[in-house]
Design a protein around this motif. Sequence first.
Motif, PDB file in Angstrom:
ATOM      1  N   UNK A  24      -7.536  -2.977   5.308  1.00 43.03           N
ATOM      2  CA  UNK A  24      -7.348  -1.587   6.076  1.00 43.03           C
ATOM      3  C   UNK A  24      -5.850  -1.061   6.358  1.00 43.03           C
ATOM      4  N   UNK A  25      -5.108  -2.071   6.822  1.00 40.26           N
ATOM      5  CA  UNK A  25      -3.841  -1.965   6.921  1.00 40.26           C
ATOM      6  C   UNK A  25      -2.850  -1.545   5.506  1.00 40.26           C
ATOM      7  N   UNK A  26      -3.606  -1.748   4.272  1.00 37.70           N
ATOM      8  CA  UNK A  26      -2.692  -1.510   3.133  1.00 37.70           C
ATOM      9  C   UNK A  26      -2.886   0.097   2.400  1.00 37.70           C
ATOM     10  N   UNK A  27      -3.428   0.724   3.350  1.00 34.55           N
ATOM     11  CA  UNK A  27      -3.878   1.897   2.897  1.00 34.55           C
ATOM     12  C   UNK A  27      -2.265   2.923   3.091  1.00 34.55           C
ATOM     13  N   UNK A  28      -2.137   3.572   1.801  1.00 36.23           N
ATOM     14  CA  UNK A  28      -0.586   4.321   1.949  1.00 36.23           C
ATOM     15  C   UNK A  28      -0.500   5.398   0.956  1.00 36.23           C
ATOM     16  N   UNK A  29       0.622   6.074   1.361  1.00 41.25           N
ATOM     17  CA  UNK A  29       0.659   7.282   0.231  1.00 41.25           C
ATOM     18  C   UNK A  29       1.963   7.041  -0.683  1.00 41.25           C
ATOM     19  N   UNK A  30       1.656   7.405  -1.973  1.00 41.39           N
ATOM     20  CA  UNK A  30       2.803   7.090  -3.055  1.00 41.39           C
ATOM     21  C   UNK A  30       2.829   8.356  -3.828  1.00 41.39           C
ATOM     22  N   UNK A  31       4.016   8.665  -4.405  1.00 39.25           N
ATOM     23  CA  UNK A  31       4.365   9.722  -5.409  1.00 39.25           C
ATOM     24  C   UNK A  31       4.404   9.118  -6.561  1.00 39.25           C
ATOM     25  N   UNK A  32       3.616   9.535  -7.663  1.00 39.73           N
ATOM     26  CA  UNK A  32       3.682   8.889  -8.936  1.00 39.73           C
ATOM     27  C   UNK A  32       3.769   9.981  -9.710  1.00 39.73           C
ATOM     28  N   UNK A  33       4.748  10.303 -10.585  1.00 37.98           N
ATOM     29  CA  UNK A  33       4.924  11.265 -11.729  1.00 37.98           C
ATOM     30  C   UNK A  33       4.889  12.642 -10.980  1.00 37.98           C
ATOM     31  N   UNK A  34       5.476  12.631  -9.949  1.00 42.57           N
ATOM     32  CA  UNK A  34       5.368  13.935  -9.133  1.00 42.57           C
ATOM     33  C   UNK A  34       4.230  14.559  -8.427  1.00 42.57           C
ATOM     34  N   UNK A  35       3.302  13.469  -8.417  1.00 38.18           N
ATOM     35  CA  UNK A  35       1.945  13.630  -7.672  1.00 38.18           C
ATOM     36  C   UNK A  35       1.616  12.769  -6.625  1.00 38.18           C
ATOM     37  N   UNK A  36       1.486  13.145  -5.217  1.00 41.87           N
ATOM     38  CA  UNK A  36       1.160  12.351  -4.249  1.00 41.87           C
ATOM     39  C   UNK A  36      -0.419  11.802  -4.373  1.00 41.87           C
ATOM     40  N   UNK A  37      -0.314  10.567  -3.913  1.00 38.74           N
ATOM     41  CA  UNK A  37      -1.964   9.625  -4.068  1.00 38.74           C
ATOM     42  C   UNK A  37      -1.618   9.233  -2.690  1.00 38.74           C
ATOM     43  N   UNK A  38      -2.928   9.220  -2.073  1.00 36.47           N
ATOM     44  CA  UNK A  38      -3.206   8.139  -0.834  1.00 36.47           C
ATOM     45  C   UNK A  38      -4.530   7.363  -1.135  1.00 36.47           C
ATOM     46  N   UNK A  39      -4.031   6.079  -0.813  1.00 30.18           N
ATOM     47  CA  UNK A  39      -5.160   5.114  -0.959  1.00 30.18           C
ATOM     48  C   UNK A  39      -4.766   3.514  -0.774  1.00 30.18           C
ATOM     49  N   UNK A  40      -5.244   2.816  -1.863  1.00 25.92           N
ATOM     50  CA  UNK A  40      -4.980   1.372  -1.986  1.00 25.92           C
ATOM     51  C   UNK A  40      -4.355   1.430  -3.520  1.00 25.92           C
ATOM     52  N   UNK A  41      -3.399   0.572  -3.516  1.00 27.53           N
ATOM     53  CA  UNK A  41      -2.644   0.538  -4.745  1.00 27.53           C
ATOM     54  C   UNK A  41      -2.625  -0.941  -5.345  1.00 27.53           C
ATOM     55  N   UNK A  42      -3.068  -0.977  -6.701  1.00 24.24           N
ATOM     56  CA  UNK A  42      -2.856  -2.509  -7.183  1.00 24.24           C
ATOM     57  C   UNK A  42      -1.629  -3.123  -7.005  1.00 24.24           C
ATOM     58  N   UNK A  43      -0.585  -2.680  -7.151  1.00 25.73           N
ATOM     59  CA  UNK A  43       0.668  -3.214  -6.778  1.00 25.73           C
ATOM     60  C   UNK A  43       1.017  -3.796  -5.515  1.00 25.73           C
ATOM     61  N   UNK A  44       0.194  -3.228  -4.579  1.00 17.84           N
ATOM     62  CA  UNK A  44       0.321  -4.136  -3.179  1.00 17.84           C
ATOM     63  C   UNK A  44      -0.516  -5.059  -2.823  1.00 17.84           C
ATOM     64  N   UNK A  45      -1.241  -5.673  -3.983  1.00 14.13           N
ATOM     65  CA  UNK A  45      -2.063  -6.698  -3.668  1.00 14.13           C
ATOM     66  C   UNK A  45      -1.791  -7.835  -4.778  1.00 14.13           C
ATOM     67  N   UNK A  46      -1.950  -9.221  -4.524  1.00 12.24           N
ATOM     68  CA  UNK A  46      -1.812 -10.119  -5.383  1.00 12.24           C
ATOM     69  C   UNK A  46      -3.151 -10.308  -6.292  1.00 12.24           C
ATOM     70  N   UNK A  47      -2.909 -10.915  -7.300  1.00  6.73           N
ATOM     71  CA  UNK A  47      -4.348 -11.163  -8.218  1.00  6.73           C
ATOM     72  C   UNK A  47      -5.482 -11.852  -7.616  1.00  6.73           C
ATOM     73  N   UNK A  48      -5.157 -12.807  -6.913  1.00  8.48           N
ATOM     74  CA  UNK A  48      -6.352 -13.225  -6.146  1.00  8.48           C
ATOM     75  C   UNK A  48      -7.035 -12.485  -5.067  1.00  8.48           C
ATOM     76  N   UNK A  49      -6.330 -11.754  -4.341  1.00  6.08           N
ATOM     77  CA  UNK A  49      -6.942 -10.702  -3.422  1.00  6.08           C
ATOM     78  C   UNK A  49      -7.773  -9.830  -4.191  1.00  6.08           C
ATOM     79  N   UNK A  50      -7.480  -9.155  -5.414  1.00  3.14           N
ATOM     80  CA  UNK A  50      -8.110  -8.158  -6.133  1.00  3.14           C
ATOM     81  C   UNK A  50      -9.444  -8.762  -6.803  1.00  3.14           C
ATOM     82  N   UNK A  51      -9.215  -9.998  -7.382  1.00  2.00           N
ATOM     83  CA  UNK A  51     -10.211 -10.673  -8.248  1.00  2.00           C
ATOM     84  C   UNK A  51     -11.146 -11.407  -7.529  1.00  2.00           C
ATOM     85  N   UNK A  52     -10.827 -11.864  -6.159  1.00  2.00           N
ATOM     86  CA  UNK A  52     -11.784 -12.537  -5.589  1.00  2.00           C
ATOM     87  C   UNK A  52     -12.757 -11.583  -4.426  1.00  2.00           C
ATOM     88  N   UNK A  53     -12.060 -10.404  -4.068  1.00  2.00           N
ATOM     89  CA  UNK A  53     -12.590  -9.776  -2.933  1.00  2.00           C
ATOM     90  C   UNK A  53     -13.278  -8.338  -3.466  1.00  2.00           C
TER      91      UNK A  53
END
Length: 373
Positions: A99-128
């Motif tokens: 829950x603490x990984x939720x954030x907002x980022x600007x990508x190609x001029x657009x703001x996105x809010x949520x959870x981003x793969x680049x903030x997680x290691x592979x094990x976290x994403x594939x196991x959970x």
Amino acid sequence: MSSLLLFSVFGLSACNSDDDKTHVTKPPILPDTGFVIVGHRGASALRPEHTLAAYQKAIDDGADFIEPDLVPTKDGYLIARHESEISGTTNISTLSQFSDRKTTKRIDGIDYTGWFTEDFNLNELTQNVKARERIAQYRPNNTQYNDQYSIPTLEQIIELADAHYKKTGKIVGLYIETKHPTFFQQQNLAMEDHLLSTLAKYSYTREIAPVYLQSFETTNLKYLRDQLTQKKTLKHGKIIQLLDSPTAIPGDLQQQSSPQNYASLATAEGLKSVAKYADGVGPSKTYIFSNTEFKQTSFVKDAHAAGLKVHPYTLRPENGFLPDYLKCNSVATERCDTGAAKEFENFYKAGVDGVFADDPGLARKTLTQLQKP
């Protein structure tokens, strides 16, 4: 190329065959020797996109290519997701440990809010984390598969296609998109070299199958072209320039303060420039037919004159995605197979060299019907 000739050539794309006289097994013919059907994110009309189940369904239903979109993890692995923001394609928002990984980022001029793969290691994403249907409002039936499938890695996708080849003799190509390459380069997570080295590691992608590398940006495609030309690590590697909305500007050109939008890339002269580094283009389907009327543009003719293959995206079977003149009714979530088949037929007859399809089985069925004498 005429439609009749196109279908005749496509009919040559088959699996291994034996010469009755010599009993010597001929090498399999590559699936891109004729018209190609690309399983867009797998068979995403039938399974949640970018899952091994969706890719396998596409293969089983007759796709010539499967199409993974790649994004990186924090530790640099390449995984298949539509975007690196994954709250809409996974169950991650329900996992309290993240829950603490939720954030907002600007990508190609657009703001996105949520959870981003680049903030997680592979094990976290594939196991959970488990995949969910992205557009449940159009595909409620796909929600029955929610939380069943893990996020696949590039390696797993290659191994899936390779296993099918070893079992059946059928070559299925990989049609790979690198998402937001400039953004990830700025995060020290550039994907290009890792992508090429991973593909070169497997004999299937290095020597056997066609591998198409695509992007909505231009700079990374030129780099990939140079690498393929200089190092020759992929025997059947090709470059495809994707074309977004005409008024949009590629992310890399935004960073360079360039005014060049997709409309300029799609002109006859722009396509000649694209042909200097690409083998083909993947235009939004409205570059070829208007959404409001059945009237073909000159795009296919211009692209072919520049020496480029044309693979438009995305042909989908639900009313909500069909042009008005092909809808079965006004219920957006309902499939309209007759309208979708007619749309496939229109694009086939327009002279395109392939299509991106969310239901490659329907694409194949329609093509087979047109091939009949």
